[in-house]
Design an enzyme around this catalytic site. Structure first.
Site, PDB file in Angstrom:
ATOM      1  N   ASP A  77      39.222  37.182  46.710  1.00  0.00           N
ATOM      2  CA  ASP A  77      39.384  37.811  45.404  1.00  0.00           C
ATOM      3  C   ASP A  77      40.844  37.959  44.981  1.00  0.00           C
ATOM      4  O   ASP A  77      41.207  38.901  44.257  1.00  0.00           O
ATOM      5  CB  ASP A  77      38.690  39.185  45.365  1.00  0.00           C
ATOM      6  CG  ASP A  77      37.216  39.089  45.710  1.00  0.00           C
ATOM      7  OD1 ASP A  77      36.622  38.044  45.396  1.00  0.00           O
ATOM      8  OD2 ASP A  77      36.675  40.052  46.280  1.00  0.00           O
ATOM      9  N   LYS A  81      42.056  33.401  42.656  1.00  0.00           N
ATOM     10  CA  LYS A  81      42.110  31.933  42.795  1.00  0.00           C
ATOM     11  C   LYS A  81      41.536  31.217  41.568  1.00  0.00           C
ATOM     12  O   LYS A  81      42.072  30.215  41.117  1.00  0.00           O
ATOM     13  CB  LYS A  81      41.320  31.497  44.054  1.00  0.00           C
ATOM     14  CG  LYS A  81      41.849  32.091  45.347  1.00  0.00           C
ATOM     15  CD  LYS A  81      40.969  31.749  46.522  1.00  0.00           C
ATOM     16  CE  LYS A  81      39.607  32.430  46.535  1.00  0.00           C
ATOM     17  NZ  LYS A  81      39.626  33.880  46.682  1.00  0.00           N
ATOM     18  N   GLY A 109      33.085  34.377  44.132  1.00  0.00           N
ATOM     19  CA  GLY A 109      32.987  34.725  42.714  1.00  0.00           C
ATOM     20  C   GLY A 109      34.367  34.523  42.121  1.00  0.00           C
ATOM     21  O   GLY A 109      35.278  35.315  42.387  1.00  0.00           O
ATOM     22  N   HIS A 110      34.554  33.434  41.401  1.00  0.00           N
ATOM     23  CA  HIS A 110      35.878  33.100  40.855  1.00  0.00           C
ATOM     24  C   HIS A 110      35.880  33.348  39.351  1.00  0.00           C
ATOM     25  O   HIS A 110      35.179  32.670  38.602  1.00  0.00           O
ATOM     26  CB  HIS A 110      36.228  31.638  41.173  1.00  0.00           C
ATOM     27  CG  HIS A 110      36.406  31.390  42.642  1.00  0.00           C
ATOM     28  ND1 HIS A 110      36.753  30.175  43.167  1.00  0.00           N
ATOM     29  CD2 HIS A 110      36.303  32.230  43.713  1.00  0.00           C
ATOM     30  CE1 HIS A 110      36.846  30.277  44.486  1.00  0.00           C
ATOM     31  NE2 HIS A 110      36.572  31.515  44.845  1.00  0.00           N
ATOM     32  N   GLN A 137      36.924  32.392  49.315  1.00  0.00           N
ATOM     33  CA  GLN A 137      37.237  33.488  50.248  1.00  0.00           C
ATOM     34  C   GLN A 137      38.759  33.535  50.484  1.00  0.00           C
ATOM     35  O   GLN A 137      39.502  33.091  49.632  1.00  0.00           O
ATOM     36  CB  GLN A 137      36.480  33.326  51.582  1.00  0.00           C
ATOM     37  CG  GLN A 137      34.969  33.548  51.486  1.00  0.00           C
ATOM     38  CD  GLN A 137      34.208  32.377  50.912  1.00  0.00           C
ATOM     39  OE1 GLN A 137      34.297  31.275  51.422  1.00  0.00           O
ATOM     40  NE2 GLN A 137      33.460  32.604  49.861  1.00  0.00           N
TER      41      GLN A 137
END
Ligand code: GDP
Ligand code: IMO
Ligand code: MG
Length: 454
Positions: free
Chosen positions: A46, A49, A73-74, A255
């Site tokens: 988080d 990225k 979750g990007h 990650q």
């Protein structure tokens, strides 16, 4: 006399020809080499990225995810619309960028279908811009059930998994049982699925797991039909052919390095190699092709899920970071644990990844803090160390903190490095000196235009 001049001229001509040929050969080698850059997280995920990949994507022909799955979750912004991508690479919103889901990814077809619908609502044609490796392993509904059952059995020592089936899917890969995307186009797929499903059922029975997953299965088979309509390719040839043709690839990590299966805070990690080494196994590219490794770190630190977090602030300051940074998981919505930047861990992850440039995100979240701290050593049993210990999950660590004056001003509108507050430069310079891989960009807000080159 004339013969001498002609001979000399001829020799000079040969020499020039030789030099230019060598130069040409050298340049073409340089051109073929170094075509893959990497963007990955240096902390516990988080780090921002998604936004950074989206920002740099126009400089590349291909953006490729090399590991992880729907646990990621990007977040990125398309205009003023927020989008969270889980498996589709963050270059998808650029019409001229090819996006690849690499073989190192574990793919949930259900999540993929939903994501494709979201992306299509922005006018993006995934059938044109998205390619999936035949080697990508598939997450089936029982993987998710097994993830849940395993976490329930662990009780207080649970990993804090996102429960997306990641661990069980990678276990089937290393256990040599997995079904891969290429298999769904094969006649034997149904029998492969039934065999694996039965194997999983036995394990679920051992866990006394009794949840009904039939609705997950219905959705799964529907999503498989959709997956069959997408571009499934032999991605290692696909990527390497493009590289040979002079195209540029950006590898996108999921990650963070402290969640790496080998080098993270084991066992509180994810199940893949999140570090730069994972690019080679996840995409099928040679290590010789990797050029820049851009490591993303927040200006502070967060972690979601269980496990060691030496600089965690379980007080009002931590709460303030969570509030100002909107630190809630993009995938699960869970509140993220917050703390000061951990330079011991950051130096370690820069070393493991061979980071060439660091990007510091969420610097603006610190705008209103009067005092900042950075962790320069771990105190373990009365002794200071600047190394991440093997027993990080078992020993008690007291962070050794160095205090800095905050800049205490709004930086979100700044566009130019020269306008950044002096206190921020001091903070960054100290980090550069400690870690040894320089911060080259500062992100001062979630927007696409909020990135300052130093
Ligand atoms: P990722 O998993 O590394 O892509 O990061 P996430 O998307 O899970 O979490 C990063 C969050 O921070 C998202 O909500 C982003 O919109 C937001 N974000 C990214 N960069 C910045 C920044 O520089 N400042 C602020 N305030 N928010 C940011
Ligand atoms: P992005 O790509 C933050 C964490 C989980 C848990 C551990 C194992 O958005 O940075 P898993 O579901 O892999 O079995 O969970 O890893 N985790 C993440 N934390 N960001 C992520 O991805 C994460 N993906 C997994 O919270 O602690
Ligand atoms: Mg995330």
């Amino acid at each position: 006399m004339y013969a001498n001049i002609i001979l000399h001229s001829f020799l000079i001509f040969i020499l020039i020809l030789n030099i230019s040929l060598t130069l040409h050969l050298h340049l073409s080698l340089v051109k073929i080499n170094f075509m893959v850059d990497v963007i990955l997280g240096l902390q516990w995920g988080d780090e921002g990225k998604g936004k950074i990949v989206d920002y740099f994507a126009p400089n590349y022909d291909i953006v490729a995810r090399f590991q992880g799955g729907p646990n990621a979750g990007h977040t990125l912004y398309v205009g003023d619309k927020k989008v969270v991508l889980h498996q589709i690479p963050s270059g998808i919103f650029h019409q001229n960028t090819v996006n690849i889901i690499g073989g190192g990814v574990v793919l949930d077809p259900i999540t993929l279908k939903r994501e494709c619908d979201t992306v299509a609502s922005f006018g993006i044609d995934v059938k044109k811009n998205l390619f999936i490796s035949q080697r990508t392993n598939i997450i089936i509904p029982t993987h998710r059930a097994l993830d849940k059952a395993s976490e329930m059995q662990k009780g207080d020592s649970k990993i804090g998994s996102t429960l997306k089936g990641i661990g069980p899917a990678y276990m089937d890969k290393t256990g040599r049982n997995a079904i891969r995307v290429g298999d769904i186009l094969d006649k034997s797929f149904t029998s492969q699925y039934i065999k694996l499903r039965l194997k999983h059922q036995k394990l679920l029975d051992n866990f006394h797991f009794i949840e009904d997953i039939s609705s997950w299965e219905d959705e799964f088979f529907e999503a498989l039909e959709f997956l069959r309509t997408l571009n499934v390719v032999n991605s290692e040839y696909f990527i390497n052919d493009q590289i040979t043709a002079g195209k540029k690839v950006l590898a996108e990590g999921a990650q963070g390095s402290m969640l790496d299966i080998d080098f993270g805070t084991f066992p509180f990690v994810t199940s893949s190699n999140t570090i730069s080494a994972g690019v080679c196994t996840g995409l099928g590219v040679s290590p010789k092709l990797i050029n820049d490794v851009l490591g993303v770190t927040k200006a502070y630190c967060t972690r979601v899920g269980s496990g060691p977090f030496p600089t965690e602030l379980e007080d009002a300051t931590g709460e303030e970071l969570r509030k100002l940074g909107s630190e809630f998981g993009a995938t699960t919505g869970r509140p993220r644990r917050c703390g000061w930047i951990d330079l011991v861990a950051l130096k370690y992850t820069c070393m493991i990844n061979g980071v060439t440039k660091t990007i510091m995100t969420k610097a603006d979240v610190l705008d209103s803090f009067k005092e900042l701290n950075v962790c320069t050593a771990y105190n373990i049993n009365g002794e200071d160390t600047e190394q991440v210990p093997f027993q990080i999950s078992k020993v008690k660590i007291t962070p050794v903190l160095k205090s800095y004056e905050g800049w205490n001003s709004d930086t979100t509108q700044i566009k130019d490095a020269a306008a950044l507050p002096e206190a921020m430069s001091t903070y960054i310079n100290f980090i550069n000196g400690y870690v040894g891989s320089p911060v080259k960009y500062v992100s001062n807000g979630p927007g696409r235009d909020q990135l300052i080159k130093l």
